[in-house]
Design a protein around this motif. Sequence first.
Motif, PDB file in Angstrom:
ATOM      1  N   VAL A 236       0.849  -1.255   0.081  1.00 48.36           N
ATOM      2  CA  VAL A 236       0.067  -0.089   0.169  1.00 48.36           C
ATOM      3  C   VAL A 236       0.945   1.229  -0.113  1.00 48.36           C
ATOM      4  N   TYR A 237       0.665   2.021  -0.923  1.00 52.18           N
ATOM      5  CA  TYR A 237       1.610   3.213  -1.063  1.00 52.18           C
ATOM      6  C   TYR A 237       0.814   4.505  -0.631  1.00 52.18           C
ATOM      7  N   TYR A 238       1.543   5.413   0.340  1.00 47.60           N
ATOM      8  CA  TYR A 238       0.881   6.734   1.058  1.00 47.60           C
ATOM      9  C   TYR A 238       1.890   7.673   0.521  1.00 47.60           C
ATOM     10  N   CYS A 239       0.929   8.788   0.371  1.00 39.91           N
ATOM     11  CA  CYS A 239       1.734  10.155   0.332  1.00 39.91           C
ATOM     12  C   CYS A 239       1.421  10.911   1.769  1.00 39.91           C
ATOM     13  N   ALA A 240       2.612  11.795   1.880  1.00 40.94           N
ATOM     14  CA  ALA A 240       2.613  12.548   3.103  1.00 40.94           C
ATOM     15  C   ALA A 240       2.902  13.842   2.979  1.00 40.94           C
ATOM     16  N   ALA A 241       2.637  14.966   3.877  1.00 39.95           N
ATOM     17  CA  ALA A 241       3.058  16.369   3.723  1.00 39.95           C
ATOM     18  C   ALA A 241       3.834  16.782   5.136  1.00 39.95           C
TER      19      ALA A 241
ATOM     20  N   THR B  73      -3.027   3.754  -1.504  1.00 41.53           N
ATOM     21  CA  THR B  73      -3.592   3.038  -2.829  1.00 41.53           C
ATOM     22  C   THR B  73      -2.620   1.741  -2.859  1.00 41.53           C
ATOM     23  N   GLN B  74      -3.416   0.781  -3.251  1.00 38.30           N
ATOM     24  CA  GLN B  74      -2.618  -0.576  -3.288  1.00 38.30           C
ATOM     25  C   GLN B  74      -1.961  -0.748  -4.789  1.00 38.30           C
ATOM     26  N   VAL B  75      -0.955  -1.208  -4.785  1.00 38.19           N
ATOM     27  CA  VAL B  75       0.037  -1.653  -5.796  1.00 38.19           C
ATOM     28  C   VAL B  75       0.217  -3.022  -5.568  1.00 38.19           C
ATOM     29  N   THR B  76      -0.106  -3.827  -6.637  1.00 36.76           N
ATOM     30  CA  THR B  76       0.181  -5.148  -6.684  1.00 36.76           C
ATOM     31  C   THR B  76       1.038  -5.489  -7.993  1.00 36.76           C
ATOM     32  N   VAL B  77       2.004  -6.144  -7.888  1.00 36.84           N
ATOM     33  CA  VAL B  77       2.959  -6.470  -9.147  1.00 36.84           C
ATOM     34  C   VAL B  77       3.084  -7.889  -9.117  1.00 36.84           C
ATOM     35  N   SER B  78       2.500  -8.434 -10.221  1.00 36.29           N
ATOM     36  CA  SER B  78       2.382  -9.865 -10.253  1.00 36.29           C
ATOM     37  C   SER B  78       3.871 -10.390 -11.039  1.00 36.29           C
ATOM     38  N   SER B  79       3.969 -11.609 -10.550  1.00 37.13           N
ATOM     39  CA  SER B  79       5.299 -12.218 -11.189  1.00 37.13           C
ATOM     40  C   SER B  79       5.035 -12.998 -12.517  1.00 37.13           C
TER      41      SER B  79
END
Length: 120
Positions: free
Chosen positions: A93-98, A114-120
């Motif tokens: 899960v990727y987060y932005c912050a300030a 936001t979820q990022v999924t990388v398949s092999s």
Amino acid sequence: QVQLVESGGGLVQTGGSLRLSCAASGRTLSTYAAGWFRQAPGKEREFLAVMHWDEFRTSYADSVKGRFTISRINAKNTVYLQMNSLKPEDTAVYYCAASSTWPPPAYDYWGQGTQVTVSS
């Protein structure tokens, strides 16, 4: 108060690319450093990159240097993370912050992720 909303996550194959966006509302992002983090299941949150409010100065984690690029457009109140050559270990899960300080010792505001999924 600054509200941050991430978007652009999804499922991608190994070697693919994604661009994440982080839109700010409530207050202008132009006086905040903006950073990206990620957290994989069972792991601690990991710093990825941060950009100064001058839209120029940046800092990256070694794990993503050369593959990920942070950018921002203050006029659009938006920060981006371009991710190339993605690997399964980038799944998180990727987060932005300030942060109101530079370099940020801590961050004042966080998005929901936001979820990022990388398949092999």
